[in-house]
Structures are given as structure tokens and as C-alpha cells.
Design an enzyme around this catalytic site. Structure first.
Site, PDB file in Angstrom:
ATOM      1  N   GLU A   3      39.309  40.986  36.831  1.00 31.00           N
ATOM      2  CA  GLU A   3      39.191  39.645  37.399  1.00 31.00           C
ATOM      3  C   GLU A   3      37.755  39.386  37.825  1.00 31.00           C
ATOM      4  O   GLU A   3      36.963  40.308  37.989  1.00 31.00           O
ATOM      5  CB  GLU A   3      40.126  39.474  38.599  1.00 31.00           C
ATOM      6  CG  GLU A   3      39.783  40.337  39.794  1.00 31.00           C
ATOM      7  CD  GLU A   3      40.782  40.221  40.939  1.00 31.00           C
ATOM      8  OE1 GLU A   3      41.846  39.589  40.776  1.00 31.00           O
ATOM      9  OE2 GLU A   3      40.485  40.762  42.011  1.00 31.00           O
TER      10      GLU A   3
ATOM     11  N   LYS B 130      39.681  33.246  49.320  1.00 33.05           N
ATOM     12  CA  LYS B 130      39.083  33.998  48.219  1.00 33.05           C
ATOM     13  C   LYS B 130      39.918  33.731  46.982  1.00 33.05           C
ATOM     14  O   LYS B 130      41.148  33.810  47.020  1.00 33.05           O
ATOM     15  CB  LYS B 130      39.087  35.493  48.544  1.00 33.05           C
ATOM     16  CG  LYS B 130      38.513  36.366  47.453  1.00 33.05           C
ATOM     17  CD  LYS B 130      38.526  37.804  47.948  1.00 33.05           C
ATOM     18  CE  LYS B 130      38.146  38.784  46.901  1.00 33.05           C
ATOM     19  NZ  LYS B 130      38.213  40.161  47.434  1.00 33.05           N
TER      20      LYS B 130
END
Length: 179
Positions: free
Chosen positions: A90, A102
Site C-alpha cells: 500500500e 490516515k
């Protein structure tokens, strides 16, 4: 001729917008933690939660590698799982200290490997009081049309386990600090 060109542009634009605005499905987990939101955010904001989870779930996560970055926006993180030698990569897209949010976008592995076209992981640390907050973990995903019959889904259980690990770690260190 101008009307035909305008109509053609409209059709192409509409098709592109439909593809871009494909509705995402969500899996969400919430957990209350009896620690100040700022302390929980410090653990989640960069690499702390990934490393802590890997330390505590060695039977699930074999390795955490930072491929690029320092934990801020643009950081690429690769988790290699213990079973099946599979992995998930990711890139951190947003790290908002003010909102305590986040967001990471899946690049490969995870549900992308089984038919999803998009996987976005989002963490929100939501203040409830001066000494408690909620960790909200959310996975947004979209399934490729040809895989819809198989109904592939990402697994929220790892994020739920990470939240429990964070809760245990932070609440026990909070208790130790007050003794």
C-alpha cells in the site's frame, strides 16, 4: 457538426465519470480506547501500528518492509503474510494530524489479488473525551465486474486485531505510567 461534437464529448465524459465514481463498498470496525486521542494517533500516524501489529501477530504477519518513505504521505509499505507467502502493498495517500486521519491505497495483493479493482484503508482516531477515543478502521473497495459473482471482499479482521493490540498496548502503558 458542433452539436454532434458536443454530444459526443458529453457521452465520453459521462462514461468516464461513471467509471470514476463507481460506488465503493465499505467494511468498518470501531473500538473504544481509554487513552487520549493524541496518544493513539501517535501510534497510528506513521509506521508504529504496523510494526506493533507485526510483533504481536507473528503467526499472521511474517514481515513488514518500508519500500519507500519515512511513514508520511507517499510511503510504500509491504506486509508479507505467514501463510501462503502472500503479501499486500500500500501507499500512504493522506496523513492528517489535525483530523487524525490516515488513508492508504492498496497497490497489490489483498483483495486486489482476488478481483477487487480498488482497496482503500482509512483510519480515523475520534476523540470522545480527554482520556478516551474511538479507533475507526475502514476498508473501501470496489469489485471488478467480471468477479462480482464471486463477491470478493477484503478482510477487516487484521485491522480489528491491530486496533485491539493498540488498545492493549496503550491502556497498559497508560496504567504503568500512572502507578
Amino acid at each position: 457538426m458542433l452539436k454532434q461534437a458536443s454530444f459526443t464529448f458529453f457521452l465520453v465524459f459521462s462514461c468516464c465519470m461513471r467509471a470514476e465514481s463507481q460506488e465503493l463498498k465499505h467494511l468498518t470496525n470501531e473500538l473504544q480506547v481509554n487513552v487520549a486521542a493524541n496518544r493513539v494517533w501517535e501510534l497510528y500516524r506513521h509506521l508504529g501500528i504496523s510494526r506493533l501489529t507485526a510483533q504481536n501477530l507473528q503467526n499472521v504477519i511474517r514481515d513488514v518492509q518500508v519500500l519507500e518513505g519515512d511513514g508520511g504521505v507517499g510511503t510504500m509499505l509491504k506486509l508479507t503474510f505467514a501463510l501462503g507467502n502472500s503479501s499486500y502493498t500500500e501507499r500512504f495517500m493522506e496523513v492528517d494530524d489535525e483530523k487524525r486521519v490516515k488513508v492508504a491505497k492498496g497497490l497489490e495483493g489483498g483483495c486486489l489479488a482476488i478481483g477487487c479493482s480498488v482497496q482503500i484503508v482509512r483510519f480515523d482516531i475520534i476523540e470522545k473525551s480527554s482520556d478516551s477515543c474511538i479507533i475507526r478502521s475502514d476498508i473501501s473497495y470496489s469489485v471488478k465486474e467480471e468477479f462480482e459473482a464471486n463477491d470478493p471482499k477484503p478482510n477487516i479482521q487484521l485491522l480489528a486485531a491491530a486496533a485491539h493490540i493498540a488498545k492493549t498496548f496503550l491502556e497498559s502503558s497508560e496504567t504503568s505510567a500512572s502507578l
